[in-house]
Design an enzyme around this catalytic site. Structure first.
Site, PDB file in Angstrom:
ATOM      1  CG  ASP A  57      -2.360  -1.891   2.321  1.00 49.20           C
ATOM      2  OD1 ASP A  57      -1.758  -1.523   1.774  1.00 49.20           O
ATOM      3  OD2 ASP A  57      -3.845  -2.683   1.670  1.00 49.20           O
ATOM      4  CD  GLU A  61       2.953   2.249   7.280  1.00 43.88           C
ATOM      5  OE1 GLU A  61       1.803   2.553   8.063  1.00 43.88           O
ATOM      6  OE2 GLU A  61       3.398   3.129   6.209  1.00 43.88           O
TER       7      GLU A  61
END
Lengths: 478, 478
Positions: free
Chosen positions: A103, A143
């Site tokens: 993120d 991820e």
């Protein structure tokens, strides 16, 4: 076990350079901003993208659902799934846990980006884009997910997924300078504080009321002004007693580090740093606490002129923690100091000092590298309140493998650094696995993580990939 | 001239109560917010609405076009027209200039309004709605416009539209309490300041950089903390020397005023006011300067926790001026003090204290009353930077007419007050017409102008209309 053919692997990575860049471009193009609820589907898309790539490498993947996130507006949205991957399952081999995050921080062109933040753009050997260095740079997979729920997910898997971890590697920090690699064995912790001063029931007109009341904003700026001396010393009584004393060996390490004091001052655009020497500045970043005032909620913050008396204002500041400061003890010292200041102030307004009022979102990701010598576990995502500092032993086998990998790729011994920032999940891993954790940064210190015009150098991307590969191979030998 | 039949006029106004309220509802329904460029067409609509009503009363109207407004984003939009109206043109009669404004502050339900702000809503004898008391309450007409251009428009008409003005009346302030009317003979002025502290070229991560640099935010909160003592005294050396000394006569006026000190403390939700007595609190509002810190631009201001070190922060504060403080002199004293503080601080950051950096938008409107005894001129709209204080003689014929009107409607002598806020156009009128100006407030002090749940009481609307009518009739007799 025979010696791996490092040269062949390095040359294969070199050949794959265009592929590495195009993978990074695909990852950057997914705006997986965890601070913006409306981007949540992009995070899920990012997770799926990584899962696909991991599975192509032969990994077995699980998506853990950590539950819902409470938004400040009172509503909830689902947290993104946490991706847990396994590559290899030979019980005779050691297990390496590889960890980073996908993120990213918010970014928009208007903030002062010279290129589109979510389009990877190469210029002069630099790859600009949000997430390029923090933290989407790894070869195969990465991820992203919001924040909350990782710790619970990990704890629940202490005796399964995490049971046979021998080492952990996290690549989520930066070199000290722009040319010499380093390994990182310490992180500062953090305590975050808000100080609320409340007076009138609603905002007042400063012409009509000014001069008659104790204004909350005046009280607050005074309280905030009493936290640091003008030369940056923290003025919380008793706090310094909790800082581990400096040893002579440690002092010598700072002297040897590759760090240009003047270049650093220039980098942050100042004519004078708080500390006069290279060693003192390094220690101020790595082994001493610091306090920053971040802002004020509730007061006028726009451009132009507004003449209101704000009725309730909330100051925000944080303290970076170092060994041996314990968050709970520091919280108590700070709140005590704030209350003493308030008693001195003698204001009739309502004062409410709070430590760690909110979640500070952090984020994590799996990174993966397809070495067959180790069973590799992959995954990501966390949340934290305040967290204590972390300090590891830089002489164990994990660091030795990292150092040999760096020597192979860069031809130099790394610096051993401690990082000023906080990655609280580092401690979580150490505690849950009982195994050593190492931070292996890939990016240079001018990569501008969290800021405008974030980038990673093409050379860092390629050599970083080689380093991670060599590290895994070295670890397998250990 | 025969004595006017006050009773007949008052009873006609009483009969027209539903009409008064429905006119006010029509006016409130036009969201003429001058601070929001996208509402500009609503201001034009408001001007047209007033013009139509004025023309129905027989007024001759002109729409002056004051030019363009520079928006902070660099673009421009046209200022709304300024409405100038004339009613009657007998050169043997005196001329009264009536002045108020029709633009309103922003308002939205989410700010904490209990009713729709742009729908006039009656509850318990109160009429809630944005603009209900500030300043759309007058009987026949009102008009709104942004801010800039009025002064130029007025100056250009000094020898035409303004040449034969004998008196000016402005109704744009409030009673001291909720029951007793007053006439206002003084206003505080204002100087607005910004203090910019700039350090790094861009925001920095407090973990990575904290402890090594002089943080602009720490410098700024300290500078802002040095402007007021903890008991609210302004700490700008030399400033107090410019305040006109208190006379014994003046002191007696404060003692006589209808003002409940405890009620006031309760109204602003505090257990302790800065001043201990009624007289001191009144003087603090009316005849002494005050300083308010409004906010900080450039720092974190949202909810939650963010750990950035802001690179450039700008503090905003203002000082309310009283006789004999001259804005230019006060600007110099303040900037000198800020620079001295900065020298004490010894920070390498860049410091930039600016006085009056921006326009503070004010706004004005014509109000009209159809009395035939006077030639009445009507109009509106202004802009101002800082402005000095205003002080009038409360014993002249303008105030005498106002006092007799109040006596007729309320049966009491008014208090003579000075207002803490600033209406700089007051001075502009006085200077351009050379004629006395009086402020005749209609609303009660709990009307919450500029704030949530603004209202006017039905009784204030009706009695205020009567008072304005009686004032014009009394002025004609003078």
């Amino acid at each position: 076990m025979s010696e791996p053919n490092f040269d062949a692997i390095f040359s294969a990575i070199e050949t794959k350079k265009p592929h590495l860049i195009s993978l990074l471009a695909e990852a950057v193009a997914i705006p997986s901003v965890s601070a913006e609820p409306e981007r949540r589907p992009d995070i899920v898309r990012m997770v799926e993208w990584v899962k696909k790539h991991l599975e192509q490498l032969g990994a077995t993947c699980e998506l853990a659902q950590p539950g819902d996130q409470q938004l400040s507006a009172g509503s909830t949205i689902p947290l993104p799934p946490i991706l847990l991957g396994k590559l290899g399952c030979d019980p005779k081999k050691k297990t390496l846990l590889v960890y980073a995050h996908l993120d990213v921080q918010p970014a928009s062109r208007e903030d002062g980006w010279h290129t589109e933040p979510f389009t990877l753009t190469e210029k002069d050997g630099k790859l600009f884009g949000r997430g390029s260095t923090d933290d989407k740079f790894c070869l195969e997979g990465m991820e992203e997910s919001g924040s909350e729920g990782l710790e619970e997910t990990l704890k629940a898997r202490k005796d399964s997924f995490l049971s046979d971890v021998s080492f952990t590697c996290i690549s989520d920090n930066y070199w000290l300078g722009t040319t010499k690699p380093c390994l990182t064995y310490g992180l500062r912790g953090i305590c975050y504080f808000t100080v609320e001063v409340a007076g009138p029931t609603q905002d007042l007109h400063s012409g009509i009321y000014g001069g008659t009341l104790y204004e909350p904003m005046s009280d607050l700026v005074w309280v905030l002004s009493q936290l640091l001396s003008k030369d940056g010393q923290i003025m919380i009584p008793g706090l310094a007693d909790h800082v581990a004393p400096l040893t002579e060996t440690e002092r010598e390490m700072y002297a040897k580090m590759d760090f240009d004091h003047d270049e650093y001052a220039k980098h942050i655009n100042t004519t004078k740093l708080l500390k006069a020497t290279k060693e003192e500045t390094l220690m101020a970043r790595m082994r001493y606490p610091s306090l920053s005032v971040h802002g004020i909620e509730g007061a006028f913050h726009g451009a132009g002129a507004k003449t209101v008396i704000p009725c309730k204002v909330t100051g925000k500041f944080s303290i970076r923690l170092v060994p041996d400061m314990k968050p709970k003890v520091i919280d108590e010292l700070v709140v005590k100091h704030l209350n003493e200041l308030w008693a001195q102030r003698g204001s009739p307004n309502r004062f409410n000092p709070i430590s760690d009022p909110v979640l500070i979102t952090a984020s994590t990701t799996p990174t993966c590298f397809s070495a067959k010598h180790l069973k590799i576990q992959l995954f990501g995502a966390t949340a934290f309140h305040s967290g204590p500092a972390w300090l590891a032993d830089p002489h164990g086998p994990n660091f030795q493998a990292g150092a040999r990998a760096i020597k192979r790729v860069y031809g130099v011994e790394p610096d051993y650094t401690r990082e000023g920032g906080s990655i609280p999940v580092t401690l979580t891993f150490q505690e849950l696995t009982g195994a050593p954790v190492m931070l292996l940064p890939i990016g240079a210190n001018d990569d501008m993580a969290h800021s405008q015009n974030e980038k990673i150098n093409v050379t860092n991307l390629v050599k970083g990939t080689k380093t991670l590969a060599a590290y895994i191979l070295e670890l397998a030998k250990a």
